[in-house]
Design a protein around this motif. Structure first.
Motif, PDB file in Angstrom:
ATOM      1  N   PHE A   1       0.814  -1.210   0.000  1.00 26.55           N
ATOM      2  CA  PHE A   1       0.000   0.000   0.000  1.00 26.55           C
ATOM      3  C   PHE A   1       0.855   1.271   0.000  1.00 26.55           C
ATOM      4  N   SER A   2       1.919   1.249   0.810  1.00 28.58           N
ATOM      5  CA  SER A   2       2.748   2.448   0.957  1.00 28.58           C
ATOM      6  C   SER A   2       3.471   2.816  -0.346  1.00 28.58           C
ATOM      7  N   GLN A   3       3.568   1.839  -1.271  1.00 27.83           N
ATOM      8  CA  GLN A   3       4.249   2.091  -2.549  1.00 27.83           C
ATOM      9  C   GLN A   3       3.299   2.685  -3.595  1.00 27.83           C
ATOM     10  N   LEU A   4       2.019   2.728  -3.286  1.00 26.62           N
ATOM     11  CA  LEU A   4       1.037   3.148  -4.289  1.00 26.62           C
ATOM     12  C   LEU A   4       0.651   4.608  -4.103  1.00 26.62           C
ATOM     13  N   LYS A   5       1.007   5.415  -5.102  1.00 26.33           N
ATOM     14  CA  LYS A   5       0.678   6.842  -5.044  1.00 26.33           C
ATOM     15  C   LYS A   5      -0.259   7.180  -6.200  1.00 26.33           C
ATOM     16  N   ALA A   6      -1.364   7.833  -5.861  1.00 29.20           N
ATOM     17  CA  ALA A   6      -2.378   8.150  -6.881  1.00 29.20           C
ATOM     18  C   ALA A   6      -1.773   8.901  -8.061  1.00 29.20           C
ATOM     19  N   GLU A   7      -0.831   9.830  -7.774  1.00 30.76           N
ATOM     20  CA  GLU A   7      -0.325  10.690  -8.856  1.00 30.76           C
ATOM     21  C   GLU A   7       0.516   9.939  -9.888  1.00 30.76           C
ATOM     22  N   SER A   8       0.987   8.732  -9.539  1.00 25.58           N
ATOM     23  CA  SER A   8       1.773   8.003 -10.537  1.00 25.58           C
ATOM     24  C   SER A   8       0.905   7.138 -11.465  1.00 25.58           C
ATOM     25  N   PHE A   9      -0.419   7.227 -11.294  1.00 28.62           N
ATOM     26  CA  PHE A   9      -1.337   6.511 -12.178  1.00 28.62           C
ATOM     27  C   PHE A   9      -2.182   7.527 -12.962  1.00 28.62           C
ATOM     28  N   PRO A  10      -1.998   7.621 -14.289  1.00 27.15           N
ATOM     29  CA  PRO A  10      -2.802   8.554 -15.076  1.00 27.15           C
ATOM     30  C   PRO A  10      -4.297   8.238 -14.925  1.00 27.15           C
ATOM     31  N   ASN A  11      -5.140   9.282 -14.965  1.00 22.41           N
ATOM     32  CA  ASN A  11      -6.595   9.130 -14.798  1.00 22.41           C
ATOM     33  C   ASN A  11      -7.201   8.061 -15.689  1.00 22.41           C
ATOM     34  N   GLN A  12      -6.754   8.079 -16.938  1.00 23.88           N
ATOM     35  CA  GLN A  12      -7.306   7.152 -17.923  1.00 23.88           C
ATOM     36  C   GLN A  12      -7.095   5.693 -17.488  1.00 23.88           C
ATOM     37  N   ILE A  13      -5.908   5.425 -16.954  1.00 26.41           N
ATOM     38  CA  ILE A  13      -5.593   4.061 -16.495  1.00 26.41           C
ATOM     39  C   ILE A  13      -6.427   3.724 -15.265  1.00 26.41           C
ATOM     40  N   THR A  14      -6.518   4.676 -14.337  1.00 22.07           N
ATOM     41  CA  THR A  14      -7.324   4.440 -13.131  1.00 22.07           C
ATOM     42  C   THR A  14      -8.770   4.126 -13.511  1.00 22.07           C
ATOM     43  N   GLU A  15      -9.322   4.878 -14.463  1.00 26.00           N
ATOM     44  CA  GLU A  15     -10.707   4.638 -14.912  1.00 26.00           C
ATOM     45  C   GLU A  15     -10.865   3.210 -15.454  1.00 26.00           C
ATOM     46  N   LYS A  16      -9.902   2.805 -16.256  1.00 27.62           N
ATOM     47  CA  LYS A  16      -9.979   1.488 -16.874  1.00 27.62           C
ATOM     48  C   LYS A  16      -9.874   0.371 -15.825  1.00 27.62           C
ATOM     49  N   LEU A  17      -8.962   0.551 -14.881  1.00 33.19           N
ATOM     50  CA  LEU A  17      -8.787  -0.453 -13.827  1.00 33.19           C
ATOM     51  C   LEU A  17      -9.977  -0.457 -12.874  1.00 33.19           C
ATOM     52  N   ASN A  18     -10.582   0.728 -12.669  1.00 34.48           N
ATOM     53  CA  ASN A  18     -11.783   0.815 -11.838  1.00 34.48           C
ATOM     54  C   ASN A  18     -12.905  -0.036 -12.438  1.00 34.48           C
ATOM     55  N   GLN A  19     -13.083   0.099 -13.744  1.00 33.97           N
ATOM     56  CA  GLN A  19     -14.139  -0.684 -14.408  1.00 33.97           C
ATOM     57  C   GLN A  19     -13.843  -2.182 -14.360  1.00 33.97           C
ATOM     58  N   LEU A  20     -12.587  -2.520 -14.611  1.00 31.95           N
ATOM     59  CA  LEU A  20     -12.217  -3.940 -14.640  1.00 31.95           C
ATOM     60  C   LEU A  20     -12.427  -4.606 -13.277  1.00 31.95           C
ATOM     61  N   THR A  21     -11.952  -3.950 -12.210  1.00 29.91           N
ATOM     62  CA  THR A  21     -12.066  -4.546 -10.868  1.00 29.91           C
ATOM     63  C   THR A  21     -13.532  -4.667 -10.457  1.00 29.91           C
ATOM     64  N   GLU A  22     -14.333  -3.657 -10.827  1.00 32.46           N
ATOM     65  CA  GLU A  22     -15.762  -3.721 -10.504  1.00 32.46           C
ATOM     66  C   GLU A  22     -16.423  -4.918 -11.199  1.00 32.46           C
ATOM     67  N   LYS A  23     -16.083  -5.100 -12.478  1.00 33.93           N
ATOM     68  CA  LYS A  23     -16.671  -6.216 -13.233  1.00 33.93           C
ATOM     69  C   LYS A  23     -16.230  -7.570 -12.670  1.00 33.93           C
ATOM     70  N   PHE A  24     -14.987  -7.668 -12.272  1.00 33.47           N
ATOM     71  CA  PHE A  24     -14.496  -8.915 -11.667  1.00 33.47           C
ATOM     72  C   PHE A  24     -15.279  -9.251 -10.404  1.00 33.47           C
ATOM     73  N   LEU A  25     -15.512  -8.238  -9.568  1.00 29.40           N
ATOM     74  CA  LEU A  25     -16.225  -8.482  -8.310  1.00 29.40           C
ATOM     75  C   LEU A  25     -17.672  -8.904  -8.562  1.00 29.40           C
ATOM     76  N   VAL A  26     -18.297  -8.335  -9.579  1.00 26.15           N
ATOM     77  CA  VAL A  26     -19.679  -8.717  -9.895  1.00 26.15           C
ATOM     78  C   VAL A  26     -19.706 -10.132 -10.484  1.00 26.15           C
ATOM     79  N   TYR A  27     -18.862 -10.366 -11.481  1.00 31.78           N
ATOM     80  CA  TYR A  27     -18.947 -11.626 -12.226  1.00 31.78           C
ATOM     81  C   TYR A  27     -18.520 -12.832 -11.384  1.00 31.78           C
TER      82      TYR A  27
END
Ligand SMILES: [Zn+2]
Length: 255
Positions: free
Chosen positions: A209-235
């Motif tokens: 967790f301590s290695q993960l900084k929001a600013e090192s992830f571009p918005n576009q990538i965060t959006e894509k990973l947000n959708q993917l993780t949500e779909k995984f949890l549902v499916y």
């Protein structure tokens, strides 16, 4: 041994009668439990008035026949910002509801407890634009804890090591990446991920967790990973919090 001590995060609360509240706690020692906070509605003057959603305390609880009663509270983190701002509240509600749905009653899961306590603390301290990133990290870690993390390095069909150069098809239904060979042979529902996106996915799942900084992830990538993780949890786990609808509404208003 009817009285016990445990750290716990308040997942949600309901008013009960004139002055009490029924609360759902996620505890470090016993997983999910329901408890009564006597006099909680009389406000912050009473100790049990501190028992608000998303707050984190050390509790001494008395286990009754069906419900626990709160004997004593020592606050660890109030996380006030998560209740005072609608955006923060929307994100924290989704996190709490995932844990409420995934957590078992009277069965401890220390890793899930630690993840919950840490993510709410991070969200309470985050800037507004970082909230989606923390929600995404939470979901990625939740997938890992619940044993259904996306397979990245090897093909989910044939088990061959994936060549991550270029773009890799990734299927929610299959549980991860698909090699070129299998992809050519079959018809999969998939999303293509480029190398940077695959690296980002790998990192949010496995990095400390301590290695993960929001600013090192571009918005576009965060959006894509947000959708993917949500779909995984549902499916794969049938986890779809109702509070996601509220979060979508808030996000639409802000965009
Ligand atoms: Zn394959």
């Amino acid at each position: 041994m009817a009285t016990f001590e445990t750290e716990a995060v308040v997942l949600k609360q309901f008013d009960l009668g004139e002055s009490d509240r029924l609360i759902t706690l996620y505890t470090r020692e016993r997983g999910k439990i329901k408890a009564v906070a006597r006099g909680a509605r009389k406000g912050k003057k009473t100790r049990s008035g501190l028992v608000l959603p998303f707050s984190y305390h050390n509790f001494t609880l008395y286990q009754g026949k069906s419900l626990a009663k709160i004997n004593h509270i020592e606050s660890i983190a109030m996380n006030s910002r998560l209740r005072e701002d609608l955006d923060y509240m929307a994100y924290a509600s989704v996190v709490s509801e995932y844990v409420e749905r995934a957590g078992l009653e009277d069965e401890a899961d220390q890793a899930l407890f630690s993840l919950l306590a840490l993510i709410l603390e991070k969200m309470a301290q985050a800037e507004k634009k970082e909230l989606l990133f923390y929600l995404t990290v939470f979901k990625a870690k939740l997938l890992l804890l619940l044993g259904v993390k996306p397979e990245i390095e090897t093909c989910t069909i044939c088990g061959e090591k994936i060549n991550l150069k270029g773009s890799t098809p990734l299927s929610v239904e299959e549980g991860g990446s698909i090699c070129q060979n299998c992809f050519n042979k079959n018809d999969f529902k998939n999303v293509f991920f480029n190398l940077n996106e695959m690296r980002a996915l790998y990192k949010i799942i496995f990095a400390e967790f301590s290695q993960l900084k929001a600013e090192s992830f571009p918005n576009q990538i965060t959006e894509k990973l947000n959708q993917l993780t949500e779909k995984f949890l549902v499916y794969h786990l049938d986890l779809k919090p109702k509070s996601l609808a509220f979060l979508y509404t808030i996000r639409k208003m802000n965009s």
